[in-house]
Design a protein around this motif. Structure first.
Motif, mmCIF file in Angstrom:
data_model
loop_
_atom_site.group_PDB
_atom_site.id
_atom_site.type_symbol
_atom_site.label_atom_id
_atom_site.label_comp_id
_atom_site.label_asym_id
_atom_site.label_seq_id
_atom_site.Cartn_x
_atom_site.Cartn_y
_atom_site.Cartn_z
ATOM 1 N N ASN A 69 -8.015 -5.152 -6.210
ATOM 2 C CA ASN A 69 -6.643 -5.034 -6.706
ATOM 3 C C ASN A 69 -6.373 -5.963 -7.884
ATOM 4 O O ASN A 69 -5.677 -5.593 -8.838
ATOM 5 C CB ASN A 69 -5.662 -5.283 -5.564
ATOM 6 C CG ASN A 69 -5.557 -4.108 -4.621
ATOM 7 O OD1 ASN A 69 -4.894 -3.125 -4.897
ATOM 8 N ND2 ASN A 69 -6.241 -4.209 -3.482
ATOM 9 N N GLU A 89 0.836 -1.201 0.000
ATOM 10 C CA GLU A 89 0.000 0.000 0.000
ATOM 11 C C GLU A 89 0.876 1.258 0.000
ATOM 12 O O GLU A 89 0.567 2.247 -0.680
ATOM 13 C CB GLU A 89 -0.933 0.007 1.212
ATOM 14 C CG GLU A 89 -2.015 -1.063 1.194
ATOM 15 C CD GLU A 89 -3.181 -0.743 0.257
ATOM 16 O OE1 GLU A 89 -3.054 0.158 -0.591
ATOM 17 O OE2 GLU A 89 -4.220 -1.429 0.379
ATOM 18 N N TYR A 120 -0.186 -4.362 -7.318
ATOM 19 C CA TYR A 120 -1.613 -4.657 -7.242
ATOM 20 C C TYR A 120 -1.846 -6.158 -7.084
ATOM 21 O O TYR A 120 -2.724 -6.573 -6.310
ATOM 22 C CB TYR A 120 -2.317 -4.123 -8.492
ATOM 23 C CG TYR A 120 -2.434 -2.616 -8.492
ATOM 24 C CD1 TYR A 120 -3.395 -1.967 -7.722
ATOM 25 C CD2 TYR A 120 -1.559 -1.835 -9.239
ATOM 26 C CE1 TYR A 120 -3.492 -0.584 -7.696
ATOM 27 C CE2 TYR A 120 -1.641 -0.458 -9.229
ATOM 28 C CZ TYR A 120 -2.609 0.168 -8.450
ATOM 29 O OH TYR A 120 -2.690 1.544 -8.423
ATOM 30 N N LYS A 162 -11.157 -6.421 -1.078
ATOM 31 C CA LYS A 162 -9.904 -5.739 -1.431
ATOM 32 C C LYS A 162 -9.067 -6.594 -2.375
ATOM 33 O O LYS A 162 -8.365 -6.067 -3.249
ATOM 34 C CB LYS A 162 -9.114 -5.403 -0.176
ATOM 35 C CG LYS A 162 -9.753 -4.349 0.704
ATOM 36 C CD LYS A 162 -9.754 -2.977 0.037
ATOM 37 C CE LYS A 162 -8.381 -2.355 -0.021
ATOM 38 N NZ LYS A 162 -8.408 -0.981 -0.600
#
Length: 596
Positions: free
Chosen positions: A478, A270, A459, A474
């Motif tokens: 991604n 992140e 990602y 999540k």
């Protein structure tokens, strides 16, 4: 001609100054007319040393600093094994060995002596740059941070390949004790993250364009993110090592399984993406959006993997190795024939084993013939290829079909192709395709900038890590950044196991021939290792052709195709990690990885 950074390469000069005699922790050569003082007496000498340090650090895993001939794709199950003098051929036949092979100090995917030669070069620059009289303090501080980051890069590569390795924190003098044993896996991980944190603090976010190729905060954030992902994956993140190593188990696994390692990886990735968003980097997607397939996927993926200095590449290897250098293993066009190529790459092409990873353009699976199926008409093959997703067509040139990524260029067409790409009668060759990746719209350009870190990686890292901690939303978010950019409809499965497989498949396709798959499948400990992946039956399509055809590459000359087992690759669980060279083990300082 593309050169590393904006500097003089100076390789010959610096090699003479900093001879490590090509063995681990060897006492430095203190003879000769060049000295540390003369090299670091002015900016020119120091920058030449800096350039040479970059070159040696970042070449890890590329031809000539690892595999003597061939690329990692030749032993990963992506591409066939090459000629019988290639390291890939030797490893596929009998596995890795601590004994020398194909010019290396061990028959493996890494040149171990280069690891510590690189680290020593980096420390010599770091320790001596303050001596440069005509360089300001801020520049010196930045160079020190660069060398710290390069050491983190090299330790990351060893961490992934060997597990725990000896930790060196300075350049050794002739009087130093060179008996440095292996560290544990945790100590090696700590070394990487500590070096990363120190480097990040001293590096800029950007360099001027003519300084391209130097480390930024982002490229070191990338090193940290990748390292923490490998720390979290099953090979290391376990209480039980892949082979028993007795009292040395913690050199090859952490000794426990800890979900917090996935959390640490999420934080690092992140941070990497946040930095990228703030500094002009990101996924190239000019024709799509969130959960919207990219209508310009072919061009966007082509640019991301091939166009020098594009916004998706965080760090690349920017050395022009010349007409007979590293690019010859990646550029398969006849343009290389005009530049003295020795055809070392002719016997290497995409395997049937790997082709099943590519999707059709509508996101569904293609149906390929099985091993024992009867031969089918070439027209069926042609139709199936034209149904494939954009990445498949960017990455490969298929028999009878012009290279889509250099459309209109005769030398990239099958009519202009001077190398035989057809695998006939079951012989090992390039029956499925020959790679064209890294040369989208390249024309006659031979040089390439091999991408060491691309944004798609982070990602997919997040997709993988979020899935492992149970955050499906999540993970899908991604994953689909990469999947949608490829022109494909969103993946929606909420099942953790099915999503894990989808993520791993995305890794395979997106990073085909980018030195990722060989390590990923081992660190994931996939069930089919040894059964068509890394080892086991390796398959290629075999074609029949019109007798006497002037050019068997043309569609008009092709009659049928079928799947063929062309060779069986060796696999043994000892190969989860690399062997150290036997010459180093014989010194009695470090212990060999189990099984060798």
């Amino acid at each position: 001609m593309k050169k590393l950074l904006y500097l003089l390469i100076g390789v010959g000069l610096v090699t003479g100054i900093y001879s490590c005699q090509k063995t681990f922790l060897q006492k430095p050569n203190t003879t000769g007319s060049s000295t540390i003082e003369t090299v670091f007496s002015n900016t020119t000498g120091a920058l030449s040393a800096l350039s040479a340090a970059y070159r040696l650090a970042l070449i890890q895993g590329l031809p000539y600093s690892g595999l003597g001939h061939g690329t990692l794709s030749g032993i990963s199950g992506e591409m066939s094994k090459g000629y019988n003098w290639h390291a890939t051929f030797l490893i596929a036949g009998n596995g890795m060995s601590p004994n020398p092979g194909d010019g290396n100090d061990a028959l493996a995917d890494d040149k171990f002596s280069d690891d510590y030669a690189s680290i020593r070069k980096n420390y010599l620059v770091l320790e001596n740059v303050d001596k440069v009289s005509d360089m300001d303090a801020a520049t010196k501080a930045t160079i020190k941070a660069e060398m710290t980051g390069l050491n983190a890069y090299r330790y990351m590569g060893m961490f992934i390949r060997y597990g725990g390795v000896p930790i060196v924190t300075k350049s050794f003098d002739a009087s130093d004790n060179l008996s440095v044993p292996r560290g544990t896996l945790q100590q090696t991980l700590d070394q990487v993250t500590t070096l990363c944190d120190a480097a990040i603090a001293g590096l800029p976010d950007k360099w001027p364009d003519n300084f391209g190729g130097r480390l930024t905060k982002g490229s070191v954030l990338a090193i940290k993110a990748r390292t923490l992902m490998f720390a979290a994956r099953p090979l290391f993140n376990t209480a039980t090592p892949y082979l028993s190593f007795g009292s040395n188990n913690k050199m090859i696994c952490f000794g426990n399984q800890d979900q917090n390692r996935w959390t640490a990886a999420i934080t690092a990735n992140e941070a990497m993406i946040s930095w990228a968003n703030a500094n002009g980097y990101g996924i190239i997607n000019t024709g799509g959006g969130i959960n919207t397939p990219n209508t310009k996927a072919f061009d966007d993926y082509g640019n991301a993997t091939s166009t020098p200095s594009n916004r998706e590449v965080i760090l690349a290897y920017k050395v022009d190795e010349g007409g007979n250098g590293i690019p010859k293993y990646f550029n398969r066009s006849p343009y290389y024939n005009l530049n003295g190529d020795r055809y070392d790459t002719d016997n290497s092409g995409t395997l049937s084993n790997f082709m099943t990873n590519y999707y059709k353009a509508d996101g569904t699976d293609q149906t390929w013939p099985g091993i024992n199926d009867a031969a089918r008409p070439y027209s069926e093959y042609n139709t199936k290829i034209m149904q494939m997703e954009p990445r498949c067509l960017v990455d490969n040139l298929f028999p009878g079909i012009d290279a889509a990524n250099n459309a209109g260029d005769y030398s990239w067409s099958v009519a202009g192709w001077q190398r035989g790409i057809i695998n006939q009668n079951g012989g090992q060759g390039k029956g499925n395709a020959t790679t064209t990746k890294f040369y989208y719209h390249a024309g006659s350009r031979l040089w390439m900038e091999f991408p060491l870190f691309r944004m798609a990686e982070f990602y997919l890292n997040l997709a993988e890590a979020y899935n492992e901690v149970g955050n499906t939303a999540k993970a899908l978010e991604n994953l689909n950044v990469v999947h949608n950019r490829a022109g494909l409809p969103s993946i929606t499965t909420a099942d953790q196991s099915a999503l894990r497989k989808a993520i791993q498949r995305e890794w395979a396709v997106e990073f085909y021939n980018e030195n990722q798959r060989y390590f990923l499948v081992k660190h994931w400990k996939l069930d089919d290792i040894g059964n068509g992946l890394l080892g086991g039956a390796m398959r290629e399509f075999s074609f029949t052709t019109v007798p006497g055809a002037a050019n068997v590459n043309l569609a008009s000359a092709l009659l049928t195709y079928k799947d063929y087992v062309t060779y069986t690759a060796y696999w043994n669980p000892k190969m989860y990690l690399d062997p150290f060279p036997q010459a180093e083990i014989n010194k009695g300082i470090i212990v060999q990885n189990p099984g060798y």
